[in-house]
Design an enzyme around this catalytic site. Structure first.
Site, PDB file in Angstrom:
ATOM      1  N   HIS A 284      19.664 -20.756   6.832  1.00 55.60           N
ATOM      2  CA  HIS A 284      20.708 -21.774   6.912  1.00 55.60           C
ATOM      3  C   HIS A 284      22.109 -21.215   6.629  1.00 55.60           C
ATOM      4  CE1 HIS A 284      23.054 -25.182   5.254  1.00 55.60           C
ATOM      5  NE2 HIS A 284      22.470 -25.852   6.231  1.00 55.60           N
TER       6      HIS A 284
ATOM      7  N   CYS B  50      20.096 -18.158  23.588  1.00 50.78           N
ATOM      8  CA  CYS B  50      21.051 -18.800  22.671  1.00 50.78           C
ATOM      9  C   CYS B  50      20.679 -18.597  21.204  1.00 50.78           C
ATOM     10  CB  CYS B  50      21.181 -20.286  22.984  1.00 50.78           C
ATOM     11  SG  CYS B  50      19.643 -21.193  22.742  1.00 50.78           S
TER      12      CYS B  50
HETATM   13  C1  PEP Z   1      16.475 -20.557  18.073  1.00 49.05           C
HETATM   14  O1  PEP Z   1      15.401 -20.928  17.604  1.00 49.05           O
HETATM   15  O2  PEP Z   1      16.671 -19.441  18.547  1.00 49.05           O
HETATM   16  C2  PEP Z   1      17.635 -21.467  18.068  1.00 49.05           C
HETATM   17  C3  PEP Z   1      18.759 -21.109  18.648  1.00 49.05           C
HETATM   18  O3  PEP Z   1      17.490 -22.651  17.426  1.00 49.05           O
HETATM   19  P1  PEP Z   1      17.596 -22.837  15.858  1.00 49.05           P
HETATM   20  O4  PEP Z   1      18.153 -21.608  15.279  1.00 49.05           O
HETATM   21  O5  PEP Z   1      18.455 -24.024  15.656  1.00 49.05           O
HETATM   22  O6  PEP Z   1      16.165 -23.092  15.475  1.00 49.05           O
END
Ligand code: PEP
Ligand code: MG
Length: 859
Positions: free
Chosen positions: A443, A819
């Protein structure tokens, strides 16, 4: 008389006639001698270039890698032949010349050739004291580096002058049981052998391999006639360069020390003379204006013809300039950008080359504050460099304290075991975050990077005593609430006190470089942006849209968090409806604002993916606070928290699973998106929102969500009387989604790989807990790198390739992207570009790094 080109050609040809000028291994440096950086090393090659530029370089013989290798093995060259170009009774120095400028090498040895006879002659010429100093210096380095005698034996000699010299010669003789060698050939052979062997030693090899040198990296040596910076008239040595190493701005700078040699002028405490008018001391400009002008001319010529900003090492002998060496100017990241841009603007190098000269990650130095590289660093611990930049502040141990400090205008560092949504307020109030646990995708790291807030996580060598509000360093020092600390999120260091910081600087050189990068880039770069502030940053850095808007992050702010929790907590459908009705206008306003800021660029909105535990209070006080906010009995809250708590929340009711079990949430989000679309399209170009479904593992999930979203779209079209389109896509975060990409793509306009979760699930590694043993794993070589930090191109990468191929086979016009946090790193951009991805998306502050990395791949 002015030399004509023909005179010059003849003069060069005459130089080239020496037999050693044609020897490939013991090579006299002349304009056309056969040598290259790969055979004789960078320094030797540079000296040849300076010779070609007609600079006053003392006579130099360069030994090839092959020759030095033979020397290390005990086979010496013909010393008489080697010494021949230097005439009778030479004074020499030997310096290393490796292929890579940063690979190090043995230190230079000066004054070779000094013996009793030469000493007597020098004493008469430059005075006993100076001659004695030189001879002592040589005996000492010969004793320590060549004869491998104990350095203390020589350092402890207290006598000065002649007596000291004699004591030193005696010490040598006592230890070696033979007198100090008097024959320059013997001395030189010893020096060459010791330098050659030092290079082949294990320690030296490990050190240079750490700097990227190959196992079999070669060493060349240059044997140069000594230009003696001691004697009559203006004598001395120094360095000069034409730019400031920190800023890269033009500035004649350097040091010069009268009656000195080597790099004495750079020693701490040396009474150096500055080159130009300088308030710190007298200047060479006043002392020897002609030599000064000549030095500037030489350095300018080096810049132009060697196509690099150079520092010249020089010696003045009775006012005459000798150029001993040229090296690339040491530079900070920001100076590197300015130097490359100005070389290109002056037409010395093409734009493409300027782009290639900047290490993309070095841009972090321009984007964030940095600890001044010259400032002393009192490092008390090291953790994971989770979000770059440096910050100094008082320690606070809670979000509330951080807010209180901010209200007093006191910069603070928020210290937590790990952060959760409740800490967001504190993170906004703090100048930096330090956590005991966590890794690159925890986080604190993700939010910190998004906000451009320096952050160091997973600092296991500091003891966090959060009850007592103290941090204890491994050396026993205790840091309490209110004590000042600095974190360096660029390298993960935690520093005691407040070292000098350098401000971020997005100057015009940076902007110019970025515009050249964009001309080259052939893969899209978008930003992960959750809030209007993020979106603005993304635009400022010229991202080509938003690749991931994590909508649950829009609810981290205090007042919204409560409504969000109300929705999560609702037992009954009508309670949930009420919470959702309050969330709808907030979301609509958020999306309208994002569309407005992004001005028609694509915006990819991910439907809610709240790992529920991130939204629940963790302790009794939190429960009480929530009970108050929701106007519920404490026991109700506690019971509900228990009911919602999962053994493994990361694999629990997340993402689309929530969307399918509680469909009203996604309905609300879809409505907010479409209403905002209608609103934004009213005053500008038509907006085509992208809606992304998280954590999909089965085609049916997509079908169910798609049916409902289509229905919402139809409803909004009817209600508003406006038409619009949208693109629905899937976030590939589970191995199954990657493997089944073919069928999933049938319902998707795009697939975007969420490599954080995909890495977590491919390895079966918890992204929040793996930090605890990751460094051990990496140190033992189990993993080459932390896979949350550097994309695992072998394993996770294979899933990316499979997913992209299967998806595209089913649907050729499919947009494919990445992403996860890997999206901004140069290595993963290379991988995604090679796999034919359409774009990468990363934190806004990493967009410039990504743009440059992508441009370099396209050059
Ligand atoms: C991922 O899992 O790569 C992502 C971009 O989503 P999050 O980090 O919000 O789980
Ligand atoms: Mg994810």
């Amino acid at each position: 008389a002015v030399e004509t080109p023909q005179d010059r050609a003849e003069r060069f040809a005459a130089l080239d006639t020496h037999p050693l000028a044609r020897d490939p291994d013991v090579t006299l440096i002349t304009p056309r001698a056969p040598m290259s950086p790969m055979t004789h090393g960078g320094r030797a090659k540079c000296l040849q270039r300076l010779v070609r530029l007609d600079m006053p370089v003392p006579r130099t013989v360069a030994l090839s890698f092959a020759e030095v290798h033979r020397i290390a093995a005990g086979k010496m060259p013909d010393m008489k032949r080697l010494l021949e170009p230097f005439g009778e009774a030479p004074l020499l120095c030997v310096r290393p010349s490796s292929e890579g400028a940063d690979w190090g090498g043995p230190g230079a040895i000066l004054n070779i050739g000094l013996n009793d006879a030469r000493y007597a002659e020098l004493s008469a010429r430059i005075g006993t004291e100076a001659a004695c100093g030189l001879y002592r210096r040589f005996i000492q380095s010969y004793a320590v580096d060549v004869a491998r005698l104990d350095p203390d034996e020589f350092e402890e000699i207290e006598e000065t002058g002649e007596a000291g010299l004699q004591a030193m010669l005696r010490a040598f003789e006592d230890e070696m049981e033979e007198p100090f060698p008097q024959d320059p050939a013997v001395q030189l052979a010893g020096v060459l052998r010791s330098m050659a062997r030092a290079w082949e030693g294990t320690t030296a090899r490990i050190l240079r391999e750490a700097k990227g040198a190959p196992v079999d990296a070669g060493l060349g040596l240059v044997v140069q006639e000594l230009a003696l910076g001691l004697g009559q008239g203006e004598c001395g040595s120094g360095v000069i360069q034409l730019v400031n190493s920190h800023s890269g701005h033009p500035q004649i700078t350097g040091r010069y020390l009268r009656q000195s040699q080597g790099r004495d002028a750079l020693q701490q405490g040396a009474e150096a003379i500055f080159l130009e008018d300088d308030p710190r001391g007298p200047s060479l400009q006043e002392l020897a204006p002609e030599a000064f002008d000549e030095l500037i001319a030489h350095t300018q010529l080096m810049r132009k013809r060697l196509r690099a900003e150079m520092q010249a090492e020089f010696t003045l002998v009775n006012g005459r300039v000798h150029i001993l060496d040229g090296v690339r100017v040491a530079r900070s990241g920001r100076a590197a950008v300015r130097i490359a841009v100005s070389l290109a603007e002056d037409g010395i190098i093409p734009h493409e080359e300027a782009l290639l000269r900047i290490e993309p990650r070095a841009l972090n130095e321009l984007l964030h504050r940095q600890v001044d590289p010259d400032a002393p660093r009192d490092c008390i611990a090291k953790g994971i460099a989770a979000s770059p930049g440096a910050a100094t502040g008082i320690l606070v141990f809670s979000a509330a304290e951080a807010q209180a400090a901010a209200a007093r205008n006191e910069p603070c560092i928020l210290v937590r075991r790990e952060t959760s949504p409740e800490d967001i307020r504190g993170m906004h109030a703090a100048v930096g975050v330090l956590t005991e646990r966590g890794g690159m995708t925890s986080h604190a790291a993700v939010i910190g990077r998004g906000m451009g807030l320096p952050c160091v996580v997973g600092v296991s060598d500091l003891r966090f005593q959060t009850r007592q509000n103290t941090l204890t360093a491994a050396d026993g020092r205790v840091f309490r609430e209110g004590d000042v600390l600095t974190i360096d999120g660029t390298n993960g260091e935690v520093l005691a006190g407040a070292p000098d910081l350098m401000e971020a600087s997005l100057d015009e050189a940076f902007q110019t470089l970025m515009s050249w990068a964009d001309d080259m880039c052939d893969i899209g770069i978008r930003a992960n942006a959750d809030t209007p502030a993020d979106a603005q940053t993304a635009r400022n850095f010229a991202a080509q849209g938003i690749g991931l808007c994590r909508t649950e992050h829009m609810f981290f702010e205090a007042d919204r968090l409560t409504v969000m929790r109300e929705m999560i907590f609702a037992d009954e459908p009508q309670d949930r409806r009420a919470a959702i009705d309050r969330l709808l206008p907030m979301q609509r306003a958020d999306f309208a604002e994002l569309f407005r800021i992004m001005q028609g660029q694509p915006v990819c909105i991910r439907l809610f993916d709240p790992p529920l535990h991130e939204f629940l209070p963790h302790d009794r006080a939190g429960h009480r606070e929530l009970a108050e906010a929701l106007d519920l009995p404490l026991s109700d809250v506690t019971r509900r928290v228990e009911a919602l708590s999962e053994y493994n929340p990361m694999l629990g009711m997340r993402g689309v699973r929530l969307g399918i079990t509680v469909p009203e949430i996604y309905d609300m989000q879809a409505r907010a998106i479409f209403e905002a679309t209608v609103e934004a399209s009213r005053d500008g170009a038509a907006v085509v929102p992208e809606i992304m479904i998280p954590l999909v593992s089965a085609k049916r999930e997509v079908e169910l969500v798609k049916t409902r979203i289509d229905a919402v779209a139809a409803a909004v079209r009817v209600e508003t009387g406006r038409n619009f389109t949208y693109r629905l896509g899937v976030m590939v975060e589970t191995p199954r989604a990657a493997l089944r990409a073919g069928e999933i793509a049938q319902h998707s306009a795009f697939l975007s790989f969420g490599t954080n979760d995909l890495t977590q699930m491919t390895y079966g590694l918890s992204r929040d807990d793996a930090g605890r043993f990751m460094s051990k794993y990496v140190n033992l070589g189990v993993y080459p790198e932390d896979p949350f930090h550097t994309l695992d191109t072998d394993g996770v990468g294979e899933l990316l390739t499979i997913g992209a191929e299967r998806g595209r086979a089913a649907r050729p016009d499919l947009t494919v992207s990445i992403c996860g946090e890997h999206g901004g790193s140069p290595e993963s951009i290379a991988f995604c570009r090679a796999a034919g991805f359409d774009y990468v998306s990363c934190s806004p502050f990493r967009v410039p790094v990504a743009r440059l990395a992508a441009a370099q791949l396209a050059v």
